[in-house]
Design a protein around this motif. Structure first.
Motif, PDB file in Angstrom:
ATOM      1  N   ARG A 259       0.825  -1.199  -0.027  1.00  0.00           N
ATOM      2  CA  ARG A 259       0.054   0.207  -0.026  1.00  0.00           C
ATOM      3  C   ARG A 259       0.907   1.154  -0.117  1.00  0.00           C
ATOM      4  O   ARG A 259       1.613   1.600   1.065  1.00  0.00           O
ATOM      5  N   ILE A 260       0.722   2.325  -0.896  1.00  0.00           N
ATOM      6  CA  ILE A 260       1.706   3.206  -1.146  1.00  0.00           C
ATOM      7  C   ILE A 260       0.520   4.446  -1.158  1.00  0.00           C
ATOM      8  O   ILE A 260      -0.248   4.474  -1.967  1.00  0.00           O
ATOM      9  N   GLU A 261       0.624   5.372  -0.166  1.00  0.00           N
ATOM     10  CA  GLU A 261      -0.161   6.502  -0.238  1.00  0.00           C
ATOM     11  C   GLU A 261       0.450   7.758  -0.250  1.00  0.00           C
ATOM     12  O   GLU A 261       1.801   7.930  -0.085  1.00  0.00           O
ATOM     13  N   ASN A 262      -0.195   8.633  -0.886  1.00  0.00           N
ATOM     14  CA  ASN A 262      -0.065  10.204  -1.088  1.00  0.00           C
ATOM     15  C   ASN A 262       1.326  10.173  -1.460  1.00  0.00           C
ATOM     16  O   ASN A 262       2.424  10.996  -0.807  1.00  0.00           O
ATOM     17  N   PHE A 263       1.648   9.766  -2.879  1.00  0.00           N
ATOM     18  CA  PHE A 263       2.846  10.049  -3.450  1.00  0.00           C
ATOM     19  C   PHE A 263       2.794  10.750  -4.831  1.00  0.00           C
ATOM     20  O   PHE A 263       1.530  10.770  -5.501  1.00  0.00           O
ATOM     21  N   ASP A 264       3.834  11.259  -5.257  1.00  0.00           N
ATOM     22  CA  ASP A 264       3.847  12.147  -6.347  1.00  0.00           C
ATOM     23  C   ASP A 264       4.918  11.359  -7.288  1.00  0.00           C
ATOM     24  O   ASP A 264       6.008  10.842  -6.858  1.00  0.00           O
ATOM     25  N   VAL A 265       4.740  11.428  -8.734  1.00  0.00           N
ATOM     26  CA  VAL A 265       5.749  11.133  -9.520  1.00  0.00           C
ATOM     27  C   VAL A 265       6.021  12.224 -10.646  1.00  0.00           C
ATOM     28  O   VAL A 265       4.911  12.553 -11.239  1.00  0.00           O
ATOM     29  N   SER A 266       7.056  12.557 -11.037  1.00  0.00           N
ATOM     30  CA  SER A 266       7.283  13.418 -12.178  1.00  0.00           C
ATOM     31  C   SER A 266       8.266  12.946 -13.259  1.00  0.00           C
ATOM     32  O   SER A 266       9.273  12.199 -12.676  1.00  0.00           O
ATOM     33  N   PHE A 267       8.388  13.622 -14.391  1.00  0.00           N
ATOM     34  CA  PHE A 267       9.283  13.397 -15.358  1.00  0.00           C
ATOM     35  C   PHE A 267       9.817  14.814 -15.819  1.00  0.00           C
ATOM     36  O   PHE A 267       9.143  15.398 -16.445  1.00  0.00           O
ATOM     37  N   GLY A 268      10.928  15.017 -15.324  1.00  0.00           N
ATOM     38  CA  GLY A 268      11.424  16.426 -15.619  1.00  0.00           C
ATOM     39  C   GLY A 268      10.715  17.297 -14.896  1.00  0.00           C
ATOM     40  O   GLY A 268      10.411  17.175 -13.632  1.00  0.00           O
ATOM     41  N   GLU A 269      10.253  18.299 -15.431  1.00  0.00           N
ATOM     42  CA  GLU A 269       9.269  19.358 -14.876  1.00  0.00           C
ATOM     43  C   GLU A 269       7.922  18.876 -15.075  1.00  0.00           C
ATOM     44  O   GLU A 269       6.898  19.663 -14.559  1.00  0.00           O
ATOM     45  N   ARG A 270       7.392  17.941 -15.591  1.00  0.00           N
ATOM     46  CA  ARG A 270       6.115  17.512 -15.765  1.00  0.00           C
ATOM     47  C   ARG A 270       5.681  16.356 -14.469  1.00  0.00           C
ATOM     48  O   ARG A 270       6.175  15.643 -14.493  1.00  0.00           O
ATOM     49  N   SER A 271       4.384  16.941 -14.039  1.00  0.00           N
ATOM     50  CA  SER A 271       3.911  16.029 -13.035  1.00  0.00           C
ATOM     51  C   SER A 271       3.147  15.112 -13.577  1.00  0.00           C
ATOM     52  O   SER A 271       2.195  15.417 -14.472  1.00  0.00           O
ATOM     53  N   LEU A 272       3.211  13.595 -13.300  1.00  0.00           N
ATOM     54  CA  LEU A 272       2.627  12.574 -13.793  1.00  0.00           C
ATOM     55  C   LEU A 272       1.469  12.289 -12.792  1.00  0.00           C
ATOM     56  O   LEU A 272       0.423  11.901 -13.245  1.00  0.00           O
ATOM     57  N   LEU A 273       1.877  12.294 -11.559  1.00  0.00           N
ATOM     58  CA  LEU A 273       0.925  11.774 -10.386  1.00  0.00           C
ATOM     59  C   LEU A 273       1.086  12.849  -9.353  1.00  0.00           C
ATOM     60  O   LEU A 273       2.169  12.936  -9.045  1.00  0.00           O
ATOM     61  N   GLN A 274       0.120  13.221  -8.580  1.00  0.00           N
ATOM     62  CA  GLN A 274      -0.128  13.877  -7.593  1.00  0.00           C
ATOM     63  C   GLN A 274      -0.991  13.450  -6.410  1.00  0.00           C
ATOM     64  O   GLN A 274      -2.196  13.094  -6.845  1.00  0.00           O
ATOM     65  N   GLY A 275      -0.305  13.291  -5.229  1.00  0.00           N
ATOM     66  CA  GLY A 275      -1.073  12.683  -4.260  1.00  0.00           C
ATOM     67  C   GLY A 275      -2.071  11.377  -4.358  1.00  0.00           C
ATOM     68  O   GLY A 275      -2.930  11.197  -4.074  1.00  0.00           O
ATOM     69  N   ALA A 276      -1.280  10.513  -5.147  1.00  0.00           N
ATOM     70  CA  ALA A 276      -1.652   9.283  -5.559  1.00  0.00           C
ATOM     71  C   ALA A 276      -1.814   8.133  -4.577  1.00  0.00           C
ATOM     72  O   ALA A 276      -0.877   8.368  -3.640  1.00  0.00           O
ATOM     73  N   GLU A 277      -2.805   7.266  -4.680  1.00  0.00           N
ATOM     74  CA  GLU A 277      -2.727   6.017  -3.761  1.00  0.00           C
ATOM     75  C   GLU A 277      -2.750   4.835  -4.593  1.00  0.00           C
ATOM     76  O   GLU A 277      -3.170   4.751  -5.391  1.00  0.00           O
ATOM     77  N   MET A 278      -1.930   3.840  -4.132  1.00  0.00           N
ATOM     78  CA  MET A 278      -2.170   2.425  -4.879  1.00  0.00           C
ATOM     79  C   MET A 278      -2.042   1.497  -3.735  1.00  0.00           C
ATOM     80  O   MET A 278      -1.067   1.376  -3.094  1.00  0.00           O
ATOM     81  N   SER A 279      -2.735   0.446  -3.974  1.00  0.00           N
ATOM     82  CA  SER A 279      -2.925  -0.936  -3.202  1.00  0.00           C
ATOM     83  C   SER A 279      -2.803  -2.076  -4.012  1.00  0.00           C
ATOM     84  O   SER A 279      -3.587  -2.206  -4.847  1.00  0.00           O
ATOM     85  N   LEU A 280      -1.800  -2.946  -3.755  1.00  0.00           N
ATOM     86  CA  LEU A 280      -1.787  -4.356  -4.500  1.00  0.00           C
ATOM     87  C   LEU A 280      -1.537  -5.272  -3.521  1.00  0.00           C
ATOM     88  O   LEU A 280      -0.896  -5.394  -2.646  1.00  0.00           O
ATOM     89  N   ALA A 281      -2.751  -6.132  -3.327  1.00  0.00           N
ATOM     90  CA  ALA A 281      -2.971  -7.232  -2.612  1.00  0.00           C
ATOM     91  C   ALA A 281      -2.268  -8.507  -3.286  1.00  0.00           C
ATOM     92  O   ALA A 281      -2.297  -8.935  -4.411  1.00  0.00           O
ATOM     93  N   THR A 282      -1.630  -9.365  -2.270  1.00  0.00           N
ATOM     94  CA  THR A 282      -0.921 -10.451  -2.760  1.00  0.00           C
ATOM     95  C   THR A 282      -1.722 -11.240  -3.463  1.00  0.00           C
ATOM     96  O   THR A 282      -2.846 -11.651  -2.910  1.00  0.00           O
ATOM     97  N   GLY A 283      -1.212 -11.780  -4.399  1.00  0.00           N
ATOM     98  CA  GLY A 283      -1.911 -12.841  -5.113  1.00  0.00           C
ATOM     99  C   GLY A 283      -2.873 -12.249  -6.340  1.00  0.00           C
ATOM    100  O   GLY A 283      -3.580 -13.188  -7.068  1.00  0.00           O
ATOM    101  N   ARG A 284      -3.111 -10.992  -6.300  1.00  0.00           N
ATOM    102  CA  ARG A 284      -3.968 -10.643  -7.293  1.00  0.00           C
ATOM    103  C   ARG A 284      -2.993 -10.045  -8.621  1.00  0.00           C
ATOM    104  O   ARG A 284      -2.148  -9.606  -8.325  1.00  0.00           O
ATOM    105  N   ARG A 285      -3.746  -9.952  -9.662  1.00  0.00           N
ATOM    106  CA  ARG A 285      -2.863  -9.654 -10.896  1.00  0.00           C
ATOM    107  C   ARG A 285      -3.650  -8.369 -11.502  1.00  0.00           C
ATOM    108  O   ARG A 285      -4.821  -8.441 -11.850  1.00  0.00           O
ATOM    109  N   TYR A 286      -2.743  -7.362 -11.373  1.00  0.00           N
ATOM    110  CA  TYR A 286      -3.254  -6.231 -11.838  1.00  0.00           C
ATOM    111  C   TYR A 286      -2.868  -5.506 -13.208  1.00  0.00           C
ATOM    112  O   TYR A 286      -1.581  -5.706 -13.578  1.00  0.00           O
TER     113      TYR A 286
END
Length: 723
Positions: free
Chosen positions: A193-220
Motif C-alpha cells: 500500500r503506497i499512499e500520498n505519493f507524487d511522480v514526475s518526469f523532468g518538470e512534468r507532473s505525472l501523479l499527484q497525491g496518488a494512492e495504490m494498493s496491491l493485494a498479494t496474489g492478485r493480478r493488476y
C-alpha cells in the motif's frame, strides 16, 4: 632582418630553444607566459599565423628596437613547426631530463620558510614586477581564447550533442511508524500500500497525491493513455523510489538478457539465486569432504542443504525452466544455444522466462506481448492465470488483459483509480461512474441555478433580505462544481484521395526464397492482394512473416518465381523497428520538414495532429516522447505521401488501447489495401477478413479466421503438455 641561420635552424630545436636564441635577454615572467601559452595550446594551433595572433604582440612589444613584424612572424612559424613535431612524438605526459639527480634532503629549509606564500614543494611565488605591457598580455590571452571558442563552436556543429533526456523522480509521504516497522522486519505482509505519493518526469507532473494498493496474489492491469506515466510508475516501483517493504522481492522485465556464452536453459536456472547459492555451497562442501578437509559442522551443514534443496524441489527446476522456455517459443535446440546467439527480441523473451522462473513476490511487466507471437501470447495467458504472487502489468492487448488480470488500475488526471474485474468490466464500470458523475454534476448545477434565481429575484426586496442572505451563505457553502473530465478522443486517419486501381494489384507467383541455400524459407509461395484486401499474416517468430512482407513490397528479390505489382501502386510501410529509426534529436515538426521539405509549418502540424501529436508535443524532441507517441509520429511520417496500399509490421506495439481502437476504425475506413502482421487479437478480429499462416515454408489461408487459428494452437498445447 631574417638571417640564414634562422632559416637553416635544425628541425629538432624546440620553441624554448628558439625563444632563448632569438631573445637572449627575455624577461623571466614573459618567458613563462609564452611557454605556458605554447605548451597548453600547442595542439590547437592550425598554422604559424595563429601562433603569431597568440603571442606576436608580446614579442613585438619586447623587441620593438631590433625586430620587425616579418621577423616575428617568421619566428612564430618556426615555433609552430616545432610544436607540430612535438605533438607527433610526445605523450600527454611531458618528461624533463634533469642535468643531475636532485636530493630532497638538500633543498634548503630557508627557501621554503623565506615566504609564507608557498605554491607547492617545488615552487615559490615570483615577484610582481615585470617589463611587459599588461594590456598586451591581456590582448594576446583574449585572442587565444577567441580561437579556442571558435574551434569548439565548429566541433559542436559538426557533431551535435545528443539530447539530454529528463529524469523521472518520485516522492512519498511516509510516517516514522511505517519506517520503523519496515526496518525492524516485523512487517511480514506481502500486500503493498503506497499512499500520498507524487511522480514526475523532468518538470512534468505525472501523479499527484496518488494512492495504490496491491493485494498479494492478485493480478493488476495498469492502463491509461500514452505519455501519462505508466512505464515511469513501474520504474519507480522497481527502483524502490516508492516505498515497498524490503522483504518483498521485485522483478521488472525491462532489459534484454546480456549475450554471453551461457546456454539459454542455464541462464534461466541461474535466475533462482537461492537454488544456485545452495548448489554452489553443496559443491564446495563435497569437495572439502572428498579431500578430507571438512569438520563435523560442515557435514551437518551439508545435510541441511540437502533438506532445503528437497523442499524447493531443486531437482525439478530444469524441467520447469524447459517448459517455460518451450512455451515462449524456444525449441530444445535453442534452449542449449548460448545467449549471445539470440537476437534482441529473443533475449527479451529470455528475460521474461527468467522472471517467470524466479517467481518474485511482485512481477512487473511492461508490454510483454510486444515481443511475442500469437502462440506465445496464448501460452503466457494460460501460465499467468495460475500465478500465485502479485503481478502489475502494462499492456495494450485487450484480450490479454481480459484473460489474465483480476483488477484494473486506471491512470488518468494525475491519479490512480482501481476497478475490480477484467478490462471489459472496467470499461462498463467506468462508463457507469461517468454517467453517475454527470448526473450528479447536472443535479448540483440545477440546484445552484434554482438558488441563484431566488437571489436575483428578491435581491432588492427589503422584506426578503434575510432570506436572500441565507441563500447567499448556502450558495457559498456548496462544494465547488467541476465539470466532468472527458479524455480527448484519439483520431487516426489514413488519407485516401487516389484513383481506384484495376486488379491485379500485388501478387507473388511460385516464389522461392532463402537467406542460405541449405535452408529454404519459402517454396512455391503464391499469394495475392488488391485494394479491397484486409489480410493478417500470423505464425511463430522465425516462420517468415516479416520476410513475406518484404517480398510483397519488393524489398527482397525472390530466388525464383515472380512478383507482380501495379505500376501505380504506392506502398506505405510501417516496420516494427520504425520507431527506433526516427531521428531522436529533432522535434516532430522538424522530422517531417527534413523528410518532406518545401511545405509550411502549418501543414506539418496538421499532419501530426491527425495522429494526436498536437501543441507542445509537436515541438518536443522525439527522444522525450513515450513509445506510443513515437509510433504516432511514425504513422504521420508514413502517411504523408498518401499511399494507396499499406503494409504494417506489428503496428500496435506501444500504442494505448484507445489508439488501437482508432487504428482499427481508420483501417476499416481506408479505401486502399492492407496487409499486416500483428499479434493483437482484437485488431485482427476488427480489421482482417483473411488470415494467412506462415508455417513450414508455406503460407496457407485459414477459412475460419482467428477462432480457427486459436483452436489449432490450443490443440497443439494440449498435445505438447503445456496446458
Amino acid at each position: 632582418m631574417r638571417g640564414p641561420c634562422r632559416r637553416g635552424r635544425s628541425i629538432m630545436a624546440t620553441y624554448v630553444d628558439i625563444l632563448k636564441s632569438e631573445f637572449p635577454e627575455i624577461d623571466t615572467e614573459v618567458f613563462d607566459y609564452i611557454t605556458g601559452v605554447l605548451d597548453s595550446g600547442g595542439a590547437d594551433f592550425e598554422d604559424g599565423e595563429e601562433v603569431f595572433d597568440a603571442i606576436g604582440g608580446v614579442l613585438q612589444e619586447m623587441s620593438a628596437d631590433y625586430k620587425n613584424e616579418d621577423d616575428i612572424r617568421d619566428i612564430c612559424l618556426q615555433m609552430f613547426n616545432t610544436l607540430q613535431l612535438n605533438n607527433c612524438h610526445t605523450t600527454t605526459q611531458k618528461q624533463v631530463l634533469l642535468d643531475a639527480p636532485v636530493q630532497l634532503s638538500q633543498i634548503s629549509v630557508e627557501t621554503v620558510s623565506a615566504t609564507s606564500d608557498v605554491q607547492g614543494i617545488w615552487m615559490t611565488k615570483r615577484g610582481q614586477n615585470t617589463t611587459v605591457n599588461a594590456k598586451k598580455l591581456e590582448k594576446a590571452e583574449a585572442k587565444l581564447k577567441a580561437k579556442h571558442d571558435k574551434r569548439n563552436e565548429k566541433d559542436s556543429q559538426k557533431s551535435p550533442s545528443p539530447v539530454v533526456l529528463e529524469e523521472a523522480s518520485a516522492s512519498q509521504a511516509c510516517s516514522k511508524k511505517d519506517s520503523r516497522v519496515d526496518m525492524s522486519g516485523k512487517n511480514r505482509s506481502y500486500d503493498i500500500r503506497i499512499e500520498n505519493f507524487d511522480v514526475s518526469f523532468g518538470e512534468r507532473s505525472l501523479l499527484q497525491g496518488a494512492e495504490m494498493s496491491l493485494a498479494t496474489g492478485r493480478r493488476y492491469g495498469l492502463v491509461g493513455r500514452n505519455g501519462l506515466g505508466k512505464t515511469t510508475l513501474l520504474k519507480m516501483l522497481a527502483s524502490r523510489s516508492l516505498r515497498v517493504p524490503p522483504h518483498i522481492t521485485i522483478l521488472h522485465v525491462e532489459q534484454e538478457v546480456a549475450g554471453d556464452d551461457t546456454p539459454a536453459l542455464q541462464s534461466v536456472l541461474e535466475s533462482d539465486t537461492v537454488r544456485e547459492g545452495l548448489l554452489t555451497e553443496e559443491r564446495t562442501l563435497n569437495a572439502r569432504i572428498a579431500n578430507g578437509l571438512a569438520d563435523g559442522m560442515e557435514s551437518v551443514r551439508l545435510s541441511e542443504i540437502y533438506v532445503r534443496l528437497e523442499e524447493i524441489e531443486a531437482d525439478k527446476a530444469p524441467a520447469r525452466a524447459s517448459v517455460i522456455l518451450a512455451g515462449l517459443g524456444f525449441t530444445s535446440k535453442m534452449q542449449q544455444q548460448t545467449t549471445k546467439e539470440f537476437s534482441g527480441g529473443w533475449r527479451m523473451r529470455l528475460a521474461l522466462a527468467r522472471a517467470l522462473f524466479a517467481k518474485p513476490d511482485l512481477l512487473l511487466l511492461d508490454e510483454p506481448t510486444n515481443m511475442l507471437d500469437v502462440r506465445a501470447i496464448l501460452w503466457l495467458e494460460n501460465y499467468l492465470q495460475t500465478w500465485q504472487s502479485t503481478i502489475l502489468v502494462v499492456s495494450h492487448d485487450r484480450n490479454f488483459l481480459n484473460a489474465v488480470v483480476t483488477d484494473i488500475i486506471h491512470l488518468h488526471s494525475q491519479r490512480l483509480e482501481s476497478y475490480r474485474g477484467d478490462y471489459e468490466n472496467f470499461i462498463k464500470t467506468k462508463e457507469d461512474r461517468l454517467k453517475n458523475q454527470q448526473r450528479e454534476y447536472e443535479a448540483q448545477l440545477q440546484y445552484r441555478e434554482h438558488i441563484q434565481v431566488f437571489i436575483d429575484r428578491f435581491r432588492y426586496n427589503a422584506n426578503r433580505a434575510a432570506q436572500v442572505q441565507s441563500k447567499l451563505k448556502l450558495l457559498e457553502k456548496l462544494p465547488e462544481l467541476k465539470p466532468l473530465e472527458k479524455e480527448a478522443e484519439v483520431m487516426l486517419r489514413f488519407p485516401d484521395n487516389f484513383e481506384k486501381l484495376s486488379p491485379p494489384i500485388l501478387q507473388l507467383d511460385e516464389v522461392e526464397f532463402y537467406y542460405s541455400p541449405d535452408k529454404s524459407l519459402f517454396n512455391g509461395l503464391c499469394v495475392s492482394a488488391d485494394l479491397e484486401s484486409r489480410i493478417c499474416i500470423v505464425g511463430e517468430n522465425g516462420a517468415g512473416k516479416t520476410t513475406a512482407l518484404k517480398l510483397l513490397m519488393g524489398e527482397l528479390t525472390p530466388v525464383s518465381g515472380v512478383r507482380h505489382s501495379h505500376r501505380n501502386l504506392k506502398i506505405g510501410y510501417f516496420s516494427q523497428h520504425h520507431v527506433d529509426q526516427l531521428d531522436m534529436n529533432v522535434c516532430s515538426v522538424e522530422l517531417l520538414l527534413n523528410k518532406f521539405p518545401g511545405r509550411n509549418e502549418e501543414e506539418y502540424r496538421h499532419q501530426l495532429g491527425r495522429y494526436g501529436i498536437t501543441g507542445e508535443l509537436a515541438t518536443r524532441p522525439v527522444a522525450s516522447l513515450s513509445g506510443g507517441q513515437k509510433s504516432r509520429v511514425a504513422f504521420a511520417q508514413m502517411t504523408m505521401p498518401c499511399p494507396n496500399f499499406y503494409i504494417l509490421d506489428e503496428p500496435t506495439n506501444h500504442l494505448d488501447m484507445e489508439s488501437i481502437e482508432s487504428l482499427a476504425k481508420a483501417l476499416n475506413k481506408f479505401k486502399g489495401g492492407v496487409v499486416l502482421v500483428s499479434h493483437d487479437e482484437r485488431l485482427i478480429r476488427e480489421v482482417c477478413k483473411e488470415l494467412w499462416v506462415c508455417e513450414g515454408g508455406k503460407v496457407k489461408r485459414i477459412d475460419g479466421g482467428f477462432d480457427e487459428y486459436r483452436d489449432i494452437l490450443h490443440e497443439q498445447f494440449r498435445k505438447e503438455g503445456y496446458l
